[in-house]
Write a protein that holds these residues in place. Structure first.
Motif, PDB file in Angstrom:
ATOM      1  N   TRP A  20       6.665   3.772   6.438  1.00  0.00           N
ATOM      2  CA  TRP A  20       6.029   3.160   5.262  1.00  0.00           C
ATOM      3  C   TRP A  20       5.167   4.165   4.502  1.00  0.00           C
ATOM      4  N   GLU A  21       4.548   5.091   5.253  1.00  0.00           N
ATOM      5  CA  GLU A  21       3.745   6.138   4.599  1.00  0.00           C
ATOM      6  C   GLU A  21       4.647   7.043   3.741  1.00  0.00           C
ATOM      7  N   GLU A  24       5.709   5.054   0.651  1.00  0.00           N
ATOM      8  CA  GLU A  24       4.608   4.925  -0.322  1.00  0.00           C
ATOM      9  C   GLU A  24       4.378   6.235  -1.053  1.00  0.00           C
ATOM     10  N   SER A  25       4.423   7.313  -0.303  1.00  0.00           N
ATOM     11  CA  SER A  25       4.207   8.618  -0.920  1.00  0.00           C
ATOM     12  C   SER A  25       5.308   8.909  -1.949  1.00  0.00           C
ATOM     13  N   ALA A  27       7.051   6.674  -3.665  1.00  0.00           N
ATOM     14  CA  ALA A  27       6.890   5.803  -4.836  1.00  0.00           C
ATOM     15  C   ALA A  27       5.779   6.312  -5.746  1.00  0.00           C
ATOM     16  N   ASN A  28       4.807   6.993  -5.145  1.00  0.00           N
ATOM     17  CA  ASN A  28       3.656   7.451  -5.928  1.00  0.00           C
ATOM     18  C   ASN A  28       3.807   8.876  -6.442  1.00  0.00           C
ATOM     19  N   ARG A  35      12.281   9.200  -3.397  1.00  0.00           N
ATOM     20  CA  ARG A  35      12.048   8.441  -4.635  1.00  0.00           C
ATOM     21  C   ARG A  35      13.353   7.990  -5.291  1.00  0.00           C
ATOM     22  N   GLU A  56       7.785   1.019  -6.545  1.00  0.00           N
ATOM     23  CA  GLU A  56       6.559   0.624  -5.821  1.00  0.00           C
ATOM     24  C   GLU A  56       6.932   0.264  -4.398  1.00  0.00           C
ATOM     25  N   VAL A  57       5.953   0.440  -3.525  1.00  0.00           N
ATOM     26  CA  VAL A  57       6.105   0.026  -2.124  1.00  0.00           C
ATOM     27  C   VAL A  57       4.870  -0.773  -1.744  1.00  0.00           C
ATOM     28  N   HIS A  58       5.077  -1.949  -1.189  1.00  0.00           N
ATOM     29  CA  HIS A  58       3.964  -2.795  -0.721  1.00  0.00           C
ATOM     30  C   HIS A  58       4.157  -2.972   0.775  1.00  0.00           C
ATOM     31  N   SER A  59       3.562  -2.085   1.568  1.00  0.00           N
ATOM     32  CA  SER A  59       3.862  -2.119   3.002  1.00  0.00           C
ATOM     33  C   SER A  59       3.410  -3.415   3.688  1.00  0.00           C
ATOM     34  N   ALA A  64       9.869  -3.127  -1.165  1.00  0.00           N
ATOM     35  CA  ALA A  64      10.079  -2.003  -2.082  1.00  0.00           C
ATOM     36  C   ALA A  64      10.671  -2.538  -3.377  1.00  0.00           C
TER      37      ALA A  64
END
Ligand SMILES: Cc1cc2nc3c(=O)[nH]c(=O)nc-3n(C[C@H](O)[C@H](O)[C@H](O)COP(=O)(O)O)c2cc1C
Length: 194
Positions: A20-21, A24-25, A27-28, A35, A56-59, A64
């Motif tokens: 998930w990290e 998230e990285s 997506a950002n 990506r 976007e990712v919402h863990s 996603a």
């Protein structure tokens, strides 16, 4: 952020958070290979697949997002069969993640509204084309490939809640694979034969 040797150090129970990290990285950031995953769905003639941008990712929700044109063939496919698989590959980390889940389509709700507001004008143009994506063209024209910036009605957010992750890490001497499953409250994990 993890390198390949650091990923080899992870224990089974550390893998879900690490995946998930990494998502998230990606997506950002803009340079991460994660990506631009491939998303597979089921079409009338069998499997279909395409590259998308991970937006976007919402863990906490295991979710996603990518954006698409509501008129594109993939949308009808996912409306009929909401089971989808995303595939991420990072050649520097030598890491593949396959993520299975169910897709939900958001065209006219708060999520879609907020995502549209976040879109740049250049991105909004992707949804303003007069022609339906995938339809035959009489001739090439700039207007067809770059639409007007008012494509709100064609803008759709696809959210996938993942319930299975299959992680494959390549090494020089051997490979390592883990299967992660959401049991309704936590991720369970087990090593798999690569
Ligand atoms: C790098 C890259 C990023 C892309 N990002 C998206 C995206 O975020 N959303 C999208 O709908 N299509 C995106 N596309 C285009 C899709 O891969 C695909 O060609 C298009 O959406 C039509 O797919 P369909 O016919 O399966 O509906 C991207 C293509 C590339 C090469």
């Amino acid at each position: 952020m993890y390198t390949n040797p650091q990923l080899w150090e992870l224990t089974l129970d550390q893998w879900p958070a690490a995946v998930w990290e990494l998502l998230e990285s990606a997506a950002n950031g803009f340079d991460e290979p994660f990506r631009t995953p491939a998303v597979a769905s089921t079409g009338p003639d069998g499997p279909d697949i395409r590259t998308v941008i991970l937006r976007e990712v919402h863990s906490p929700q295991r979710r996603a997002l990518f954006y698409t044109d509501a008129r594109s063939p993939k949308v009808e496919q996912m409306a009929s069969h909401n089971a989808v698989t995303w595939m991420f590959y990072d050649p520097a980390r030598r890491l593949q993640v396959r993520a299975r889940g169910t897709a939900s389509l958001h065209g006219d709700d708060l999520l879609a509204k907020r995502c549209w507001e976040d879109c740049s004008e250049a991105n909004r143009r992707n949804y303003g084309g007069l022609q339906v994506p995938g339809s035959a063209l009489e001739e090439l024209s700039k207007e067809v490939s770059m639409g007007a910036p008012d494509g709100r009605e064609n803008f759709l957010v696809v959210a996938t809640a993942f319930s299975r992750l299959d992680v494959l890490l390549l090494g020089d001497q051997s490979n390592r694979r883990a299967g992660l499953a959401w049991d309704g409250s936590i991720w369970t994990a087990g090593w798999l034969s690569p």
